[in-house]
Design an enzyme around this catalytic site. Sequence first.
Site, PDB file in Angstrom:
ATOM      1  CB  CYS A  14     -11.598 -12.667  28.112  1.00 51.22           C
ATOM      2  SG  CYS A  14     -10.843 -13.222  29.442  1.00 51.22           S
ATOM      3  CB  CYS A  17      -7.269 -16.043  28.242  1.00 53.54           C
ATOM      4  SG  CYS A  17      -8.912 -16.478  29.073  1.00 53.54           S
ATOM      5  CG  ASP A 411      12.277   3.066  -9.156  1.00 52.41           C
ATOM      6  OD1 ASP A 411      13.018   3.934  -9.144  1.00 52.41           O
ATOM      7  OD2 ASP A 411      12.274   1.890  -9.329  1.00 52.41           O
ATOM      8  CG  ASP A 609      10.967  -2.664  -9.911  1.00 54.66           C
ATOM      9  OD1 ASP A 609      11.823  -1.751  -9.554  1.00 54.66           O
ATOM     10  OD2 ASP A 609      10.935  -3.247 -10.877  1.00 54.66           O
ATOM     11  CG  ASP A 613      13.516   0.770  -5.713  1.00 55.07           C
ATOM     12  OD1 ASP A 613      14.204   1.961  -6.097  1.00 55.07           O
ATOM     13  OD2 ASP A 613      13.191   0.209  -6.908  1.00 55.07           O
TER      14      ASP A 613
END
Length: 716
Positions: A14, A17, A411, A609, A613
């Site tokens: 649970c 724990c 971009d 990419d 960036d």
Amino acid sequence: MTANIDLGIEGMTCAACVARVEKVLGRVPGVESAQVNLATGRARVVAADGVAAEALAAAVSRAGYAATPIAAARPAASESPLPPWRVLAAALLTLPLLAPMLLGHRAMLPAWAQLLLAAPVQFWIGARFYAAGWKALRHGGGNMDLLVALGTSAAFLLSAAQTAAAWPDQPPHLYFEAAAAVITLVLLGRWLEARARRRTVAAIEALAALRPDHARILRNGQETEIPLQQVALDDIVVIRPGERIPVDGVVLHGEGSVDESLITGESLPVARFPGARVTGGAINGDALLQVRTIAIGAETVLARMIRLVEDAQAAKAPIQRAVDRVSAVFVPVVLALAAATFLSWVLAGADAATALINAVSVLVIACPCAMGLATPTAIMVGTGLAARHGILIKDAAALERAHAVTVVVFDKTGTLTEGKPRLTDIHPAPGYARDEVLRLAAALQSGSEHPLARAVLHAAAALEWPAAESARALPGRGIEAVVDGRRLVLGSRRLLDELGAEPGPLAGAEAALAGQGRTVAWLATATGDVLGLLGFGDTVKAEAAPAIARLRQMGVRSVLISGDNAAASAAVAAALGITDVQAEVLPAEKAARVAALKRDGAVVAMVGDGVNDAPALAAADIGFAMGTGTDVAMHAAGITLMRGDPRLVPDAIALSRRSWAKVRQGLFWAFAYNVLGIPIAAMGLLDPMLAGGAMAFSSVSVVLNALSLRRWRPAA
């Protein structure tokens, strides 16, 4: 220096724990943080170099649980479900005790028979509850097992005492069936829950299964099959039609199609030819390929995918931290409420048996399991599902943030366009020839990997150009170098303005190119003499317009921020239906523009990419990196799109929204069970057997609700 150490944790039942294991791991000297996931049964520990996994495992063991180091290079095995024979044995012993509920009072067994049937369920099949509960209690904590052990023991011992006191007559009230039924229902719930949780790791197991065990390599003209672990960089691997590609590499010989659907989510096969890259785990189509190995082991795309998915599933969402704080004090509070229930009924004049049974109902209904499972199961299913569709989510926090995105910043080059511009126009200044301008531009670009540089070099392939010396990149503006004894520059109109140069007779050509949406680059000397003008054209991705339209339907605004000139940026934006365009923005300024949008109250996602960036990706609330881009961009982003398809952006946001809805639903029901169930049990309106069933059902329902997320599919 710090390192991540992964441990498999056994014995957790649970959220209490989870809190206990995190606490003991955090006390180990050198540990900076520890995150424990109940759904995966794993712990991710960030510790200083020199902290041994064995020391962490020993600390977990002292807390009453078992820990095993997990090799980073391989996915963790999913937890084995509870042996079904235990559940079946408990059910067979319990059913006769429940006969009066189905057949009436005449079917009630004698007290001694009930005792004989209930005892093995309580002390043999249910021994696991005593063992786990005692371990937690011995180490100063509490968990669900302790609640079940206390509650069922109270019901069993009360019934046994009444049986002994009334022997040989039938005692008026026995609760053997309640104690046995609670244990049986809890075990059944755990068995169903474990089976369901195993399905949440299906994504990692599916990815790991893509890795072949052997590879066929070409050495000294002979094909030799060797274990995959023995393949080295630059080995030539032979892949026959229909086989899985074992390594990341570059095609040397052969031309055909490759199915990368399980890696990128791309449903159609992609063409591969000499010079093209292939990814390990993809399926070779109808050609015999020879591939030079460029990545092995943990550095392959597939290994990194598995690592990212594992990291996302091991990480803890911010909302889960609040749940864990509640769970840490939950068991002591429940014990206090049970004690208060017993005393209240006794003071109200009820007999001790009634007061005790009502207290038992409180102990049994108050299960913190569902609270501990609600968030991690939804996160696991969501991240695994995303990976199957080409969306890699770095951590749970990224999945949690993405659902709230209100603005997506794109971009341009390589994100909304193909990123493969071609040189369309060359306008030399008076006194210079076209080939001379192209030759000098090629010299400047000879050491660059920029898309515009590749376009120039491709156009100048038939020419010879001089060497460039002292080359230096000018971020966001261009490049400069010494060519034929002169310092030359090639770059944007901003760079030309910085030099104080005048376009002169080429101003008209610039205006015409800009009107066509072309990207313009100026060739000039460092002293401001213009030598020529180059125009580049790029193609807008076919998937970009549907992506922008879908974001608009989702109520998300799109913004284009580009370092390109205003006319080229405006042309792309107009073609896609983007109304907010910010052009001629330097890389360092992109992050500032993103920060400005955040200050205006927007939750901002950045999609890019390139290396330039990375600052903006890091500055955004959530970064999306195109998998076709640079590693720097992918490291800075929270989400990586495995193929250069902008439609994956709205798909990722939609999946995040759906996952977040499942998290909210799971937490609502987890808390609702306790908020409603505990008072009802305390008022004596809930039998312990029904409380056990409700408690078991709460955990199972939360997991099954999360698993229903698997029905999600990307938009067509």
